[in-house]
Write an enzyme that holds these catalytic residues in place. Structure first.
Site, mmCIF file in Angstrom:
data_model
loop_
_atom_site.group_PDB
_atom_site.id
_atom_site.type_symbol
_atom_site.label_atom_id
_atom_site.label_comp_id
_atom_site.label_asym_id
_atom_site.label_seq_id
_atom_site.Cartn_x
_atom_site.Cartn_y
_atom_site.Cartn_z
ATOM 1 N N LEU A 199 0.868 -1.179 0.000
ATOM 2 C CA LEU A 199 0.000 0.000 0.000
ATOM 3 C C LEU A 199 0.897 1.219 0.000
ATOM 4 O O LEU A 199 1.964 1.208 0.623
ATOM 5 C CB LEU A 199 -0.873 0.041 1.263
ATOM 6 C CG LEU A 199 -2.128 -0.829 1.348
ATOM 7 C CD1 LEU A 199 -2.849 -0.538 2.669
ATOM 8 C CD2 LEU A 199 -3.067 -0.590 0.187
ATOM 9 N N ASP A 200 0.474 2.277 -0.666
ATOM 10 C CA ASP A 200 1.256 3.506 -0.657
ATOM 11 C C ASP A 200 1.447 3.985 0.784
ATOM 12 O O ASP A 200 0.563 3.822 1.629
ATOM 13 C CB ASP A 200 0.534 4.608 -1.443
ATOM 14 C CG ASP A 200 0.330 4.243 -2.907
ATOM 15 O OD1 ASP A 200 1.055 3.370 -3.404
ATOM 16 O OD2 ASP A 200 -0.567 4.844 -3.536
ATOM 17 N N ARG A 201 2.579 4.601 1.038
ATOM 18 C CA ARG A 201 2.911 5.037 2.397
ATOM 19 C C ARG A 201 1.854 5.952 3.031
ATOM 20 O O ARG A 201 1.537 5.801 4.212
ATOM 21 C CB ARG A 201 4.286 5.711 2.399
ATOM 22 C CG ARG A 201 4.818 5.973 3.792
ATOM 23 C CD ARG A 201 6.292 6.311 3.800
ATOM 24 N NE ARG A 201 6.787 6.316 5.174
ATOM 25 C CZ ARG A 201 8.063 6.428 5.501
ATOM 26 N NH1 ARG A 201 8.979 6.539 4.569
ATOM 27 N NH2 ARG A 201 8.428 6.415 6.767
#
Length: 231
Positions: free
Chosen positions: A68-70
């Site tokens: 997942l994106d940060r």
């Protein structure tokens, strides 16, 4: 299935754990896997948790299945065995899992619900993806469904079902329909969130267990803030 946190340890919210997999509710700002920042990723924190909990000697095996994106939050699944990793990788690559996200946007979409298809082209240099209505060189087709699930005071909460897994797909496609995600400066929102995150949450994941073949559906509680708490 109701929202459920099995346990919380060392800032890990564990949603499910068995001999083969562990599912985490990722917080905004957490890295799933190590990168050039050098910040400690979830993968290393989970390895330490497994080593301590089960008193494991030597190196702990942990496979990163997806990311997942940060700045986003929500469900991330890791494999605790090589058998589970191989089978989960196949399931994810062949789209045999069902992924549902929640997003908060300021602008109301033109339709209450819709299927949105674009062609996404990734720009490695600035780590973004651009959504095009027609195919362009090196682009990949991207498809999702959205529906408005709640009208908030100044925002709209959307539920999104993802059918392809492209780089920054939801962020780029929502920007393309004029609905950038709250806090997402990179994709057109006008100001950042105080925590540096964005209001995008991997809410639900349904899949068949890679070993037991049991059907599993996991729902991740949203982060606690005024907007998420009102949905």
């Amino acid at each position: 299935m109701a929202e459920k946190i099995v346990s919380t340890k060392d800032n890990l919210q564990i949603l499910h754990e068995d001999n083969h997999i562990i599912v985490i509710n990722k917080r905004v700002g957490d890295l799933v896997q190590g990168d050039k920042t050098g910040d400690k990723p979830l993968s290393e924190i989970i390895k330490e948790y497994i080593k301590e909990k089960y008193n494991k000697p030597g190196e702990v095996f942990l496979g990163v299945v997806h990311r997942l994106d940060r700045p986003t939050s929500g469900i991330v699944i890791f494999a605790k065995t090589s058998k589970a990793l191989e089978r989960l990788n196949k399931m994810f690559s062949e789209r045999e899992t069902s992924k549902t996200y929640w997003a908060v946007v300021k602008n109301k979409p033109l339709k209450t619900e819709d299927n949105v298809i674009h062609f996404l082209k990734r720009n490695e240099k600035n780590n973004t993806s651009k959504a095009h209505l027609k195919e362009v060189p090196e682009s990949k087709i991207a498809s999702l469904d959205y529906k408005i699930i709640k009208e908030l005071n100044n925002y709209f909460a959307l539920e999104i079902n993802l059918y392809t897994g492209r780089h920054h797909q939801i962020r780029a496609q929502l920007q393309a329909i004029g609905c950038p995600i709250k806090g997402d400066l990179k994709y057109g929102f006008d100001r950042s969130n105080p925590d540096g995150g964005i209001h995008l949450h991997a809410r639900k994941l349904a899949f068949v267990h890679p070993v037991s073949k049991e059907k599993i559906e996991i729902i991740a509680p949203t982060p606690s803030d005024v907007i998420w708490n009102s949905i």
